[in-house]
Design an enzyme around this catalytic site. Structure first.
Site, mmCIF file in Angstrom:
data_model
loop_
_atom_site.group_PDB
_atom_site.id
_atom_site.type_symbol
_atom_site.label_atom_id
_atom_site.label_comp_id
_atom_site.label_asym_id
_atom_site.label_seq_id
_atom_site.Cartn_x
_atom_site.Cartn_y
_atom_site.Cartn_z
ATOM 1 N N HIS A 1 -11.289 -5.253 -4.614
ATOM 2 C CA HIS A 1 -10.808 -5.524 -3.254
ATOM 3 C C HIS A 1 -11.722 -6.532 -2.544
ATOM 4 O O HIS A 1 -11.951 -6.445 -1.332
ATOM 5 C CB HIS A 1 -10.721 -4.223 -2.452
ATOM 6 N N ARG B 1 -16.242 -1.103 6.831
ATOM 7 C CA ARG B 1 -16.552 -2.515 7.032
ATOM 8 C C ARG B 1 -17.268 -2.656 8.372
ATOM 9 O O ARG B 1 -16.645 -2.712 9.436
ATOM 10 C CB ARG B 1 -15.271 -3.341 6.960
ATOM 11 N N GLY C 1 -14.469 -13.095 -6.385
ATOM 12 C CA GLY C 1 -15.592 -13.963 -6.676
ATOM 13 C C GLY C 1 -15.274 -15.302 -7.289
ATOM 14 O O GLY C 1 -16.178 -16.116 -7.494
ATOM 15 N N ARG D 1 -14.558 -5.050 -0.523
ATOM 16 C CA ARG D 1 -14.234 -4.482 0.783
ATOM 17 C C ARG D 1 -13.975 -2.979 0.734
ATOM 18 O O ARG D 1 -13.632 -2.381 1.756
ATOM 19 C CB ARG D 1 -13.010 -5.203 1.359
ATOM 20 N N TYR E 1 0.865 -1.177 0.000
ATOM 21 C CA TYR E 1 0.000 0.000 0.000
ATOM 22 C C TYR E 1 0.902 1.227 0.000
ATOM 23 O O TYR E 1 2.049 1.174 0.451
ATOM 24 C CB TYR E 1 -0.892 0.027 1.242
ATOM 25 N N GLY F 1 -8.720 -14.975 -2.999
ATOM 26 C CA GLY F 1 -8.460 -14.318 -1.725
ATOM 27 C C GLY F 1 -8.947 -15.140 -0.545
ATOM 28 O O GLY F 1 -8.161 -15.713 0.211
ATOM 29 N N ARG F 2 -10.257 -15.237 -0.364
ATOM 30 C CA ARG F 2 -10.800 -15.935 0.802
ATOM 31 C C ARG F 2 -10.583 -17.452 0.772
ATOM 32 O O ARG F 2 -10.257 -18.030 1.819
ATOM 33 C CB ARG F 2 -12.286 -15.592 0.945
#
Length: 366
Positions: free
Chosen positions: A257, A165, A290, A260, A130, A311-312
C-alpha cells in the site's frame, strides 16, 4: 523551471502547486514511514547484469493482460480523490494513461464518475474496490464498471483498518471543498468530510465503513456478482499468494500500500520473488511500491512481475501538468525501461528473467 526528463522531475513542481495538507496525504505513509523508505531502498540495492553483443536494435515493451494490449508494462495504481490536485481529476489521468498506452486502475473513491472516466479513456481500465460493510455498494460499483467496459475488478485486501498516518492526523486532514467520492452515495462517505482537529477524517471514515471481518471465503460473494476478472492487491507472502490462487483470484498485486498500512512491512520488491515462486505461473503477478524509474521496472519484471504500477509519480504529473503530465511520467519511465532493456541486451519483455538481476533482494532492511 527544471527541464522535465524523468518522472522525478515532476515532483518539485507538483509540490509547489498542491496544498500542504494534500501533499502530505499523497506523500505520507504509516507511522514512522519506514516501509515507504524501504520500498525505495529495495530498488537501490538491485544491480543489473547486462549482456553484450546481443544485437538489440529495437526494443518492444508491449504486454497483454486479460485480453487487452498495452504499449507499456508500467501502469497507474489506484489513488483516490484526484480532483484535490487537478480540476479534471481522474478524467485527466485516464486521458494521460491512454496517450501512453498504459493501464489505469481507477480508485473506488474516485472524484469523477466511473462512466466519465471510461469515456475519456483510450486504454484499459480496472476498478479498485475496498470491502465495505455495505455490500450493495460493492455490487453496484462492480456492475457499473462492467457496463462501462472496465476490464477487471481489483480488490484491495490489506486494509482491515487503516494505517496510522501521522501526517494526516497532525493536519486534521479532511476531504474538503467540492471534492467527493462521487460514485458512492453521500451518506456512506459523510465522515470523510467532517473535520475534527487532531484526527484524520479519512481514518474515521475507514473505521466506520470498511468491514474488518473479511475472510477468504467471502471472495466467492464478489465473484458471483461480476463476470470481470478479480485481482487481489496487497499480497506480500507465499502463504497468502497460495490462498489467493486457491480462492480463484485471476491475478495478484504484490503491494504494501505504498508504505501506508503496516509500518515495518516488507518492501514490495523484497516480497516479489517469494510470491512469484508460490504462484508458480498459475496467475499473473503485478507489483507496486517504490518504482520510480525504468530500471526499477526492469528489475521487477525480471524477478517475475507481469506489470508494475506507479502510485505517487502519476499524481506528480497530474498536479504539474494535467493529462499531459500523467502521460509524461508514463512515457519517461517507459523510455527509461526500453533504454535499460537495450543496454541489458533484452529485446522484449519475454526475454527478461532472473539472470538480469545479480542478487535477489533479501528484504533485510525493511
Amino acid at each position: 523551471m527544471t527541464q522535465i526528463l524523468t518522472a522525478a522531475d515532476y515532483r518539485n513542481p507538483a509540490q509547489r502547486l498542491v496544498e500542504p495538507d494534500v501533499w502530505d496525504f499523497i506523500e505520507g505513509g504509516a507511522e514512522d514511514e519506514r516501509t515507504v523508505a524501504a520500498n525505495l531502498r529495495a530498488f537501490d540495492r538491485v544491480r543489473l547484469r547486462p549482456r553484450v553483443l546481443a544485437g538489440v536494435s529495437e526494443v518492444d515493451t508491449a504486454v497483454s493482460l486479460f485480453g487487452r494490449d498495452y504499449a507499456t508494462p508500467i501502469g497507474v495504481a489506484p489513488t483516490a480523490y484526484q480532483r484535490l490536485i487537478d480540476a479534471d481529476g481522474e478524467v485527466a489521468t485516464a486521458k494521460g494513461a491512454g496517450a501512453a498506452g498504459a493501464l489505469f486502475v481507477v480508485a473506488m473513491f474516485a472524484s469523477r464518475t466511473i462512466e466519465d472516466i471510461a469515456a475519456a479513456s483510450s486504454s484499459g481500465l480496472w476498478l479498485q474496490l475496498y470491502w465495505l460493510r455495505r455490500r450493495d455498494v460493492l455490487q453496484s460499483m462492480a456492475e457499473r464498471a462492467e457496463a462501462a467496459g472496465y476490464d477487471a475488478i481489483m480488490l484491495t485486501v490489506d486494509v482491515p483498518r487503516m494505517g496510522r498516518r501521522w501526517r494526516d492526523v497532525r493536519n486534521g486532514f479532511t476531504i474538503g471543498g467540492d471534492v467527493a467520492a462521487v460514485n458512492i452515495e453521500a451518506g456512506v462517505m459523510a465522515a470523510a468530510h467532517e473535520r475534527d482537529e487532531g484526527s484524520s477524517a479519512v481514518a474515521r471514515h475507514t473505521a466506520a465503513t470498511f468491514d474488518p471481518g473479511l475472510v477468504w471465503s467471502d471472495l466467492a460473494w464478489l465473484r458471483g456478482r461480476t463476470r470481470l476478472p478479480l485481482v487481489l492487491k496487497g499480497i506480500l507472502t507465499a502463504e497468502d499468494a497460495t490462498l489467493a490462487v486457491a480462492h480463484g483470484a485471476d491475478a495478484i498485486v504484490v503491494s504494501n500500500h505504498g508504505g501506508r498500512q503496516l509500518d515495518g512491512a516488507v518492501a514490495s520488491l523484497d516480497a516479489l520473488a517469494e510470491v512469484v515462486g508460490a504462484v508458480g505461473g498459475a496467475i499473473p503477478v503485478l507489483l507496486d511500491g517504490g518504482v520510480r524509474r525504468g530500471a526499477d521496472a526492469l528489475a521487477a519484471l525480471a524477478l517475475g512481475a507481469h506489470m508494475v504500477l506507479l502510485g505517487r509519480p502519476p499524481l506528480w504529473g497530474l498536479a504539474a501538468g494535467g493529462a499531459e503530465g500523467v502521460a509524461g511520467v508514463l512515457r519517461a519511465t517507459t523510455d527509461e525501461l526500453a533504454h535499460a532493456m537495450a543496454l541489458a541486451g533484452r529485446a522484449s519483455l519475454a526475454d527478461l528473467d532472473r539472470t538480469v538481476v545479480r542478487n535477489q533482494p533479501t528484504g533485510g532492511d525493511a
